[in-house]
Design a protein around this motif. Structure first.
Motif, PDB file in Angstrom:
ATOM      1  N   LEU A 167      10.138   9.087   9.560  1.00  7.63           N
ATOM      2  CA  LEU A 167       8.824   9.478  10.104  1.00  7.63           C
ATOM      3  C   LEU A 167       8.217   8.324  10.908  1.00  7.63           C
ATOM      4  CD1 LEU A 167       6.310  11.352  10.234  1.00  7.63           C
ATOM      5  CD2 LEU A 167       5.577  10.351   8.072  1.00  7.63           C
ATOM      6  N   GLU A 168       8.330   7.138  10.348  1.00  6.35           N
ATOM      7  CA  GLU A 168       7.785   5.958  11.022  1.00  6.35           C
ATOM      8  C   GLU A 168       8.439   5.801  12.405  1.00  6.35           C
ATOM      9  OE1 GLU A 168       8.269   2.606   8.475  1.00  6.35           O
ATOM     10  OE2 GLU A 168       7.186   1.250   9.808  1.00  6.35           O
ATOM     11  N   HIS A 169       9.774   5.972  12.442  1.00  8.14           N
ATOM     12  CA  HIS A 169      10.490   5.807  13.711  1.00  8.14           C
ATOM     13  C   HIS A 169      10.133   6.919  14.689  1.00  8.14           C
ATOM     14  CE1 HIS A 169      13.720   3.243  11.514  1.00  8.14           C
ATOM     15  NE2 HIS A 169      12.579   2.613  11.687  1.00  8.14           N
ATOM     16  N   LEU A 224       1.544  14.277   6.833  1.00  6.10           N
ATOM     17  CA  LEU A 224       0.488  14.069   7.837  1.00  6.10           C
ATOM     18  C   LEU A 224      -0.326  12.816   7.525  1.00  6.10           C
ATOM     19  CD1 LEU A 224      -0.771  17.695   8.570  1.00  6.10           C
ATOM     20  CD2 LEU A 224       0.899  16.302   9.792  1.00  6.10           C
ATOM     21  N   VAL A 225      -0.564  12.583   6.249  1.00  4.66           N
ATOM     22  CA  VAL A 225      -1.333  11.387   5.867  1.00  4.66           C
ATOM     23  C   VAL A 225      -0.546  10.129   6.267  1.00  4.66           C
ATOM     24  CG1 VAL A 225      -2.420  10.177   3.950  1.00  4.66           C
ATOM     25  CG2 VAL A 225      -2.433  12.661   3.982  1.00  4.66           C
ATOM     26  N   LEU A 226       0.754  10.145   5.993  1.00  2.00           N
ATOM     27  CA  LEU A 226       1.593   9.006   6.397  1.00  2.00           C
ATOM     28  C   LEU A 226       1.669   8.906   7.916  1.00  2.00           C
ATOM     29  CD1 LEU A 226       4.336   9.451   3.724  1.00  2.00           C
ATOM     30  CD2 LEU A 226       3.342   7.226   4.267  1.00  2.00           C
ATOM     31  N   ALA A 227       1.725  10.071   8.575  1.00  2.39           N
ATOM     32  CA  ALA A 227       1.762  10.042  10.049  1.00  2.39           C
ATOM     33  C   ALA A 227       0.494   9.363  10.560  1.00  2.39           C
ATOM     34  CB  ALA A 227       1.877  11.464  10.595  1.00  2.39           C
ATOM     35  N   GLY A 228      -0.636   9.640   9.922  1.00  7.15           N
ATOM     36  CA  GLY A 228      -1.900   9.015  10.323  1.00  7.15           C
ATOM     37  C   GLY A 228      -1.804   7.505  10.255  1.00  7.15           C
ATOM     38  N   ARG A 229      -1.161   7.034   9.198  1.00  8.10           N
ATOM     39  CA  ARG A 229      -0.982   5.588   9.023  1.00  8.10           C
ATOM     40  C   ARG A 229      -0.180   5.010  10.198  1.00  8.10           C
ATOM     41  NH1 ARG A 229      -1.447   0.918   7.655  1.00  8.10           N
ATOM     42  NH2 ARG A 229      -0.163  -0.251   6.211  1.00  8.10           N
ATOM     43  N   PHE A 230       0.943   5.681  10.500  1.00  8.11           N
ATOM     44  CA  PHE A 230       1.812   5.158  11.562  1.00  8.11           C
ATOM     45  C   PHE A 230       1.171   5.338  12.944  1.00  8.11           C
ATOM     46  CE2 PHE A 230       5.112   6.351   8.217  1.00  8.11           C
ATOM     47  CZ  PHE A 230       5.087   5.085   7.673  1.00  8.11           C
ATOM     48  N   LEU A 231       0.380   6.393  13.128  1.00  3.19           N
ATOM     49  CA  LEU A 231      -0.315   6.583  14.411  1.00  3.19           C
ATOM     50  C   LEU A 231      -1.280   5.426  14.642  1.00  3.19           C
ATOM     51  CD1 LEU A 231      -1.045  10.406  14.155  1.00  3.19           C
ATOM     52  CD2 LEU A 231       0.266   9.305  15.981  1.00  3.19           C
ATOM     53  N   GLU A 232      -2.030   5.087  13.592  1.00  2.00           N
ATOM     54  CA  GLU A 232      -3.030   4.024  13.745  1.00  2.00           C
ATOM     55  C   GLU A 232      -2.337   2.684  14.030  1.00  2.00           C
ATOM     56  OE1 GLU A 232      -6.183   4.444  14.069  1.00  2.00           O
ATOM     57  OE2 GLU A 232      -6.695   2.325  14.106  1.00  2.00           O
ATOM     58  N   LEU A 233      -1.218   2.431  13.341  1.00  2.00           N
ATOM     59  CA  LEU A 233      -0.493   1.169  13.580  1.00  2.00           C
ATOM     60  C   LEU A 233      -0.006   1.106  15.027  1.00  2.00           C
ATOM     61  CD1 LEU A 233       1.651   0.842  10.324  1.00  2.00           C
ATOM     62  CD2 LEU A 233      -0.214  -0.644  11.060  1.00  2.00           C
ATOM     63  N   ASN A 234       0.529   2.233  15.522  1.00  2.00           N
ATOM     64  CA  ASN A 234       1.021   2.247  16.896  1.00  2.00           C
ATOM     65  C   ASN A 234      -0.111   2.185  17.907  1.00  2.00           C
ATOM     66  OD1 ASN A 234       4.097   2.600  17.199  1.00  2.00           O
ATOM     67  ND2 ASN A 234       3.559   3.849  15.432  1.00  2.00           N
ATOM     68  N   GLU A 244       0.817  -1.189   0.000  1.00  2.00           N
ATOM     69  CA  GLU A 244       0.000   0.000   0.000  1.00  2.00           C
ATOM     70  C   GLU A 244       0.866   1.261   0.000  1.00  2.00           C
ATOM     71  OE1 GLU A 244      -3.942   1.409   2.238  1.00  2.00           O
ATOM     72  OE2 GLU A 244      -2.403   0.406   3.384  1.00  2.00           O
ATOM     73  N   ILE A 245       0.609   2.126  -0.961  1.00  2.00           N
ATOM     74  CA  ILE A 245       1.359   3.373  -1.044  1.00  2.00           C
ATOM     75  C   ILE A 245       0.455   4.462  -0.487  1.00  2.00           C
ATOM     76  CG2 ILE A 245       2.580   4.933  -2.607  1.00  2.00           C
ATOM     77  CD1 ILE A 245       3.647   2.160  -3.036  1.00  2.00           C
ATOM     78  N   VAL A 246       0.908   5.108   0.570  1.00  2.00           N
ATOM     79  CA  VAL A 246       0.074   6.116   1.221  1.00  2.00           C
ATOM     80  C   VAL A 246       0.526   7.499   0.769  1.00  2.00           C
ATOM     81  CG1 VAL A 246      -0.595   7.076   3.465  1.00  2.00           C
ATOM     82  CG2 VAL A 246      -0.265   4.606   3.204  1.00  2.00           C
ATOM     83  N   GLY A 247      -0.437   8.351   0.438  1.00  2.00           N
ATOM     84  CA  GLY A 247      -0.111   9.731   0.058  1.00  2.00           C
ATOM     85  C   GLY A 247      -1.055  10.225  -1.011  1.00  2.00           C
ATOM     86  N   GLU A 248      -1.221  11.533  -1.040  1.00  2.00           N
ATOM     87  CA  GLU A 248      -2.185  12.127  -1.966  1.00  2.00           C
ATOM     88  C   GLU A 248      -1.537  13.253  -2.773  1.00  2.00           C
ATOM     89  OE1 GLU A 248      -5.571  11.213  -1.839  1.00  2.00           O
ATOM     90  OE2 GLU A 248      -4.973   9.675  -0.395  1.00  2.00           O
TER      91      GLU A 248
END
Ligand SMILES: Nc1ncnc2c1ncn2[C@@H]1O[C@H](COP(=O)(O)OP(=O)(O)OP(=O)(O)O)[C@@H](O)[C@H]1O
Length: 536
Positions: free
Chosen positions: A424-426, A383-393, A203-207
């Protein structure tokens, strides 16, 4: 009761949506209009349209939620409200005192970081062509907004909403087919995003427009047999995009073999890539195929290709020229049919100039160079990618809700991200753990403040942009030749590759059309392409 009888405003909105159905619209625009219109119609704070992908729901259009909501993925098993909506065909309503956790807790853009107060919430499962497609959810901050009449009205909207979703999907499929047949039209760029989901890992995240341009370019070149060189800083996603290229290519059913050239000791590199026969060296107790043979019919991904020892570069060049490999110690070569995708975060031109990388190999590998934009050039994607990593965490740590304070969002936008998406993920994972170590309550909304991200400490100069400029022609058709690094023949070959390349890309990989544009006989074009290593 019909919508038309319900209220003139509802009738007008329904008519507007119907009128939209007759117009050709980008999918994102069509679905955004839908949620915006429903928000007004139902007088609510947030509306979200979520697509079901295996066991997760992916927001495809939202209004009234923070930017990072689009990057989140809601595992159905972890969100009882969404699970309840999905299991019924009728509208599901949650009373304002429902104890079930709300997936949008802390995500409403009017209440950044605040717990959702007592509120009304309803949703409905959507079906397209007889199959579950996803859900539509509506949240209203004023209790009593979703009385029986509103629920009934939502039920009446469902067929129209499903029709809009279906049209958006059909349009997307049509565009993909058109692009495959004739090459993309300018307006199709935003729609070239591959169908996300399904292959969850890919999945590639981003707009952002920069990401969409990249995805479009990859989708065009994927269909060809051209070798591709992915260029970009560390952590931009080169490996991810290499996998995407393979999965979009006609070789997708065959293997994709990953070789990390930086991890290949010089003494083993040749046998790893090309294999060996029994007795070729001490320890070679049996015949063994190398990575080229393992990738037969598929793709070989040479990651960090700039690290390949010079001795192996010469052998790799021969393979790329002849389509043959020779196992170490073997008498005869054997043919392989492998497409090579290479990646590097080095400036290969500088390496060529310094003699660390062979010019002829560089030209073979960089038939189609694709620069991958760094994260700092992808606008809101951070921010969109941060949302992805926030939800995973959030899920990993068992938190009710994990989100960013406005200051933290601003800090993420400001920071230059030398380590890109990986960094960003880290940063998000580390900040979430730090918040926990400060003794937050897992049942409260956990807000990551800017200070927790520690970005100032990390702020360091970013590597200068790559000068491995793409070899595709510049706008207006002018060629941008690299500084000469080899013989005149090398330069002429590079120029021919560039022109042929550009013509193929312009015609979506259609050789006959490319030959017409270049005013050459198609069979000569194929012959030339073979000589230049553009096809097997
Ligand atoms: N657009 C994106 N959407 C989702 N995840 C992404 C995106 N871009 C990168 N990633 C993730 O970021 C991480 C780093 O990506 P990847 O390893 O592909 O980078 P790279 O450019 O190959 O890095 P390096 O040069 O250091 O090897 C991976 O976990 C990858 O899945």
């Amino acid at each position: 009761m019909t919508i038309v009888e319900a209220s003139p405003a509802a009738a007008t909105s329904a008519l507007l949506l119907c009128a939209d159905l007759g117009a050709e619209l980008p999918q994102a625009v069509r679905l955004q209009r839908l949620v915006d219109l429903l928000r007004t119609q139902f007088g609510c704070g947030a509306v979200a349209l979520l697509r079901l992908e295996e066991e997760r729901l992916r927001p495809v259009a939202v209004t009234g939620l923070v930017s990072d909501a689009l990057g989140r993925r809601f595992a159905v098993g972890q969100h009882p409200r969404l699970a309840a909506i999905l299991t019924r065909r009728e509208v599901t309503c949650f009373e304002h005192d429902s104890q079930l956790p709300d997936p949008y807790d802390g995500l409403l853009d009017t209440l950044v970081g605040e717990p959702l107060p007592v509120h009304d919430c309803m949703g409905v499962a959507l079906h397209v062509e007889g199959r579950p497609w996803g859900v539509l959810t509506l949240d209203a901050l004023a209790t009593g907004t979703f009385g029986p009449a509103a629920r009934q009205r939502l039920g009446q909207w469902v067929p129209l909403v499903e029709a809009v979703v279906r049209v958006a999907r059909l349009e997307q499929e049509l565009r993909t087919l058109r692009m495959a047949a004739t090459g993309p039209a300018e307006g199709d760029l935003a729609l070239a995003t591959p169908e996300r989901g399904g292959a969850g890992e890919l999945e590639i995240v981003g707009e952002s427009p920069a990401l969409k341009r990249l995805l479009h370019e990859l989708s065009v070149v994927a269909a060809s047999e051209l070798p591709v060189l992915l260029l970009g800083e560390t952590g931009v996603g080169k490996e991810l995009f290499a996998r995407l290229l393979h999965h979009q290519s006609p070789r997708r059913a065959r293997p994709l073999v990953h070789v990390n050239c930086a991890a290949l000791p010089e003494s083993l590199a040749e046998s790893e890539l090309f294999g060996h026969v029994r007795g070729a060296f001490s320890g070679a107790v049996s015949d063994r195929a190398g990575r080229f043979e393992a990738a037969e019919g598929g793709t070989l991904f040479l990651d960090e290709v700039g690290e390949l020892p010079l001795s192996v570069q010469a052998k790799l060049l021969r393979t790329l020229q002849n389509g043959e490999i020779q196992r170490l110690g073997a008498d005869r070569p054997r043919s392989v049919h492998v497409r090579v995708i290479a990646a590097t975060n080095r400036n290969l031109r500088e390496q060529v100039a310094s003699g660390a990388f062979r010019a002829d190999l560089y030209h073979r590998l960089s038939v189609y160079p694709v620069p991958i934009p760094p994260l700092r050039e992808r606008g809101n994607d951070v921010l969109v990618l941060a949302g992805r990593f926030l939800e995973l965490n959030r899920a990993r740590l068992g938190l009710r809700s994990l989100r960013l304070s406005p200051d933290a969002q601003a800090a993420l936008r400001r920071y230059r991200w030398p380590g890109n998406v990986r960094e960003l993920e880290h940063v998000i994972s580390r900040a979430a753990l730090k918040a926990l170590s400060r003794g937050v309550d897992r049942n409260e909304i956990v807000t990551l403040e800017a200070g927790l991200l520690d970005l100032d400490a990390l702020d360091e100069p970013v590597a200068t942009p790559r000068s491995d400029a793409p070899m595709a022609p510049a706008a207006g058709g002018a060629l941008s030749l690299a500084a000469p690094t080899g013989t005149l023949r090398d330069a002429v070959d590079a120029c021919q590759r560039q022109v042929l390349n550009a013509a193929l890309v312009a015609h979506g990989g259609n050789w006959a059309q490319a030959a017409r544009t270049l005013d050459v006989d198609p069979s000569n074009l194929h012959k030339l392409a073979r000589r230049l290593g553009l096809k097997g």
